[in-house]
Scaffold this active site. Structure first.
Site, short mmCIF file in Angstrom:
data_model
loop_
_atom_site.label_atom_id
_atom_site.label_comp_id
_atom_site.label_asym_id
_atom_site.label_seq_id
_atom_site.Cartn_x
_atom_site.Cartn_y
_atom_site.Cartn_z
N GLY A 1 -34.36 145.55 38.74
CA GLY A 1 -33.33 145.40 39.76
C GLY A 1 -31.94 145.74 39.31
O GLY A 1 -30.96 145.19 39.82
N GLU B 1 -68.68 139.80 31.62
CA GLU B 1 -67.60 139.05 32.27
C GLU B 1 -67.89 137.56 32.26
O GLU B 1 -66.95 136.75 32.17
CB GLU B 1 -67.41 139.55 33.71
CG GLU B 1 -67.02 141.02 33.82
CD GLU B 1 -65.73 141.34 33.08
OE1 GLU B 1 -64.88 140.44 32.92
OE2 GLU B 1 -65.59 142.50 32.64
N ASP C 1 -61.35 145.39 24.80
CA ASP C 1 -61.24 144.02 24.29
C ASP C 1 -61.06 144.01 22.78
O ASP C 1 -60.24 143.25 22.25
CB ASP C 1 -62.50 143.23 24.67
CG ASP C 1 -62.66 143.12 26.18
OD1 ASP C 1 -61.64 143.16 26.88
OD2 ASP C 1 -63.82 143.02 26.65
#
Length: 650
Positions: free
Chosen positions: A239, A457, A533
């Site tokens: 911003g 998972e 990973d």
């Protein structure tokens, strides 16, 4: 039939009044009938050279074919035959042509003719013998020769001028050195501090700039001076540009904005001239703000030119430095700049007297993210089940631009489903879309691969819920997303963290290795799905050993150079500053940390093998499991183990 209010009914049988001549003329010149505003400016008249050329060609055509007498072109032999017959009248002889009249027969008018003159020595003698009136004529070729040069040059000039206009505004011959800065008037900058959230510290720093632009006498009375330049430093999307516009909007002053790359051109001296022109315009509009976006494109450290010499960019930077020294801050001109690469800026830019103040805009915390979400969702119809605090907790590390994109994605998803409001389900799906990528519904995995991904998972999720310092699991999915993600385990942080201890890093390491160990435990082999990973786990282990001094063997010593610059990519790797012997010890210690973590994860999953199988089977059926379901399965398994264990009497 009654006429409805607000609708126009066409009249039948009524003839519309015809426009008179005055109305037609006014319509032709772009004037509207019946609208005579005395205060309105007169219409701007545009003159084009093409109008003049068309008119010239039209006049030439009319003169050549309508108003000029018709002339017949005959051969020289025909002319000699007419001369012998005595039908030739008065002649005009020029070096190239012979023009004259042929006497008409049977009371017909005389006919003009022209023929090309050839070398005929007896022509004058024959004319004298037949007593034909003739005269000589010499035509000057100066004008035709001049026009043969001027017209092509003029045509090329017009083509070049047309091409320069098509290149865009400000690209004329005399406008190369003009500044390309866009000027927003004080009433055009409608952004204020109310439109900025999540960066309260930076906003407070810039509040005194606003006060100086509004009331400079307050500071000058006490002998203080406002900083000449304010440098906004932060990651992309935090911003910086929005904050600069908010300062101009709060102070209600003109706002010049330009990118650093727009100063530099291929022509030497153009950039420096544009800098001078920009500051000249800003002084005339004072008090005002000059905002230079991407300052690193212009202010890169000098002396980095491998070819030597003083290139155009350095000349432009030198001129900027001179201009910043050449005016006083009491003139009311504030220079603001933004960059996400402060480490490459020239030191002369950062010294006091130029960019005196550096405001670091960091990534927002959870409170800041919630405030940003409230601003961007003001014009979005939210459902009753939407909790912006929960969404802010799911988006750690997101900047303002990411959150704006998140709200927009959720609104688009709701519109695609023809919903009346944006519910939490759309926000949840938008988070998955932004973080993991687009859902690949057409990517069909075979049953074996789907089973491997499910156990992979499930391993991540079970380890995350079994260790102490890991973030709780929010969702587990085996739906392919993005480029190469076949599944993902999403964790929801309970709070923003800025420091991590050794046990917390080891728990994060264990979660990363959970998928690979689960594959090995169930199938007796591993797949390529654990590559990312392993890479992230190895980076954590290397940082623990070589940077954070968390190794008992190597002691409290860091073996890497100082931390990388703030906003360089993660792939940046400094050169080694230690011996090969120490490098061997570091590698061995990293391997030891990874092996211990792997053994720990294997024990966790072996104890919870039934939950691993049940969760993988559930994932294969539903393709997505929420964190609450996983925690329920783990609690039931823990209760069964406690019930099956013998109770020892005291």
């Amino acid at each position: 039939m009654a006429k409805k209010e607000g609708t126009s009914v066409p009249s039948i049988g009524k003839k519309e009044p015809e426009e008179n001549l005055t109305d037609k003329i006014r319509s032709f010149f772009g004037l509207r009938n019946g609208q005579k505003n005395k205060n309105a400016l007169p219409p701007k008249t545009h003159f084009s050279i093409w109008y003049f050329l068309v008119a010239l060609l039209l006049i030439t055509y009319l003169q050549q074919y309508l108003f000029s007498p018709k002339v017949e072109t005959i051969s020289y032999s025909q002319f000699k035959q007419n001369l012998a017959e005595g039908t030739v009248g008065k002649l005009t002889i020029s070096p190239e042509n012979i023009t004259g009249t042929l006497k008409g027969k049977d009371k017909k008018p005389d006919q003009r003719f022209v023929t090309i003159r050839v070398d005929d020595p007896n022509l004058v003698k024959e004319l004298d013998e037949r007593k034909i009136d003739y005269s000589g004529f010499y035509e000057s070729k100066f004008l035709s020769t001049l026009l043969s040069w001027i017209i092509p040059i003029a045509i090329f000039f017009l083509i070049w001028r047309y091409a320069m206009k098509k290149m865009g505004p400000g690209m004329g011959v005399m406008s190369f050195s003009k500044s390309k800065a866009k000027l927003f008037a004080q009433n055009e900058t409608k952004i204020t501090f109310a439109d900025v959230a999540g960066i309260d510290e930076a906003r407070q720093e810039l509040q005194e700039v606003v006060e100086f632009l509004k009331n400079p006498e307050k500071f000058q009375k006490l002998g203080g001076r406002i900083p000449k330049g304010v440098l906004l430093v932060g990651a992309p999307g935090t911003g910086k540009t929005l904050l600069a516009k908010a300062v101009a909007g709060e102070a209600k002053v003109p706002f010049f904005t330009i990118s650093g790359s727009e100063f530099v051109e291929m022509f030497v001296g153009v950039g420096a001239s544009r800098v001078r022109d920009l500051f000249s315009q800003a002084t005339g509009q004072a008090p005002c703000i000059i905002f230079i976006d991407e300052l690193d494109a212009l202010g890169k450290a000098r002396g980095m030119n491998v070819f030597g010499g003083n290139d155009e960019r350095e000349q432009t930077l030198n001129q900027l430095l001179v201009e910043m020294d050449g005016f006083e801050s009491n003139k009311g001109v504030i220079i603001m700049a933004a960059t996400n690469r402060p480490e490459i800026l020239d030191p002369a830019l950062l010294r006091p007297g130029r960019f005196d103040r550096q405001v670091v805009i960091d990534r927002p915390d959870i409170n800041g993210r919630e405030a940003i979400l409230k601003i961007h969702s003001q014009n979005v119809l939210l459902g009753l089940d939407v909790d912006l605090r929960k969404i802010a907790g799911l988006t750690p590390g997101f900047v303002g631009a990411d959150l704006a994109n998140l709200v927009n994605e959720a609104a688009l998803l709701a519109a695609r489903k023809n919903k009346e409001a944006v519910d939490s389900a759309e926000f949840d799906e938008a988070v998955d879309r932004v973080v993991g990528g687009l859902e690949k519904k057409n990517r069909v995995m075979n049953p074996k691969e789907k089973e491997i991904v499910a156990f992979h998972e499930s391993g991540h999720a079970i380890v995350a819920e079994s260790v102490k310092y890991a973030d709780p699991v929010h969702k587990i999915s085996i739906i392919p997303r993005g480029i190469g993600a076949l599944g993902y385990t999403q964790q929801r942080p309970t709070e923003d963290r800025y420091l991590m201890t050794r046990p917390e890093l080891l728990d994060r390491l264990a979660v990363l290795l959970g998928g690979r160990v689960a594959e090995e435990l169930v199938f007796g082999e591993i797949s390529t799905g654990a590559q990312n990973d392993l890479q992230r786990a190895t980076d954590i282990a290397r940082s623990m050993v070589a940077e954070y001094g968390m190794s008992d063997l190597l002691g409290p010593v860091t073996y890497d150079r100082p931390r990388q610059p703030m906003f360089l990519p993660e792939s940046y790797s400094p050169a080694k500053t230690y011996s090969e012997t120490r490098a061997t010890q570091i590698d061995e210690e990293i391997s030891s940390v990874m092996e211990k973590a792997e053994e720990r994860v294997r024990n966790i999953l072996s104890e919870r093998r039934k939950v691993l199988d049940d969760l993988a089977r559930l994932l294969s059926q539903k393709e997505m499991v929420q964190g609450e379901e996983l925690r329920k399965m783990l609690s039931e398994a823990t209760a069964e183990i406690a019930a099956a264990s013998p109770v020892q009497s005291l």
